[in-house]
Design a protein around this motif. Sequence first.
Motif, mmCIF file in Angstrom:
data_model
loop_
_atom_site.group_PDB
_atom_site.id
_atom_site.type_symbol
_atom_site.label_atom_id
_atom_site.label_comp_id
_atom_site.label_asym_id
_atom_site.label_seq_id
_atom_site.Cartn_x
_atom_site.Cartn_y
_atom_site.Cartn_z
ATOM 1 N N SER A 58 46.612 40.791 43.736
ATOM 2 C CA SER A 58 45.783 40.324 42.637
ATOM 3 C C SER A 58 44.929 39.141 43.088
ATOM 4 N N ARG A 59 43.994 38.776 42.235
ATOM 5 C CA ARG A 59 43.141 37.636 42.542
ATOM 6 C C ARG A 59 43.962 36.358 42.646
ATOM 7 N N TYR A 60 44.967 36.240 41.804
ATOM 8 C CA TYR A 60 45.837 35.055 41.861
ATOM 9 C C TYR A 60 46.586 34.988 43.187
ATOM 10 N N GLU A 61 47.119 36.134 43.649
ATOM 11 C CA GLU A 61 47.862 36.143 44.901
ATOM 12 C C GLU A 61 46.954 35.821 46.080
ATOM 13 N N GLN A 63 44.230 33.936 46.014
ATOM 14 C CA GLN A 63 43.918 32.509 45.962
ATOM 15 C C GLN A 63 45.121 31.675 46.381
ATOM 16 N N LYS A 64 46.305 32.102 45.991
ATOM 17 C CA LYS A 64 47.520 31.368 46.369
ATOM 18 C C LYS A 64 47.720 31.408 47.884
ATOM 19 N N ASP A 67 45.164 28.997 49.428
ATOM 20 C CA ASP A 67 45.557 27.596 49.214
ATOM 21 C C ASP A 67 46.707 27.204 50.133
ATOM 22 N N ALA A 137 45.650 23.596 38.583
ATOM 23 C CA ALA A 137 45.916 24.984 38.950
ATOM 24 C C ALA A 137 46.335 25.100 40.415
ATOM 25 N N ARG A 141 49.850 26.783 42.002
ATOM 26 C CA ARG A 141 49.920 27.859 42.995
ATOM 27 C C ARG A 141 50.716 27.423 44.230
#
Length: 217
Positions: A58-61, A63-64, A67, A137, A141
Amino acid sequence: MDLISPQNNPNNYPCPIVGSNTIATLVTNNNNNIISSSTVTPTSGTTTTTPPASTTPSRYENQKRRDWNTFCQYLRNHRPPLSLSMCSGAHVLEFLRYLDQFGKTKVHNQTCPFFGLPNPPAPCPCPLRQAWGSLDALIGRLRAAYEEHGGRPEGNPFGARAVRIYLREVRDFQAKARGVSYEKKRKRPKQKVASSAQPPAPPSATLADATAAKSTI
């Protein structure tokens, strides 16, 4: 010297196996010694292919992961270099201040004439910082990534008290400097629409009234 290939070898022939749905192909040399074999499963007229399960992160994964790689690179470039096990809340604060140089949010100083104005009418020399929402945010993450990479929750430097206090101070100062509010708006409870009162139904005539009306007729 010629190499024996399955296409040119005259001794290469399909050998059906009785009681099986597969066909074995044996490759022999000139002395009829088997040098290789392969098994082919015939396909029926209708084949059903199951599509592979979707493994796209996913987009969250994504980005995490970016980071986390950025933070690990920061630890490697630190002087002296830091290992993840030696990282503390103080190092996380250093990392957040380091990121301010890449910020894109104008945060007015208290001496700026536009301090507290959400829409300043002219440019000013105040610095660009990381917005509080982005930092908050980011810490969330990194806190999750730390535990996913084997870190203990009780020793998570991204959840240290000093980091929480720093984020709160950044939020309060940026809210004053930018003239914005970071308070979550409470949802008003929906008012129930009162149903229109229906007039009561007229009382039904009693048996005595019906009898009196009949005798009058």
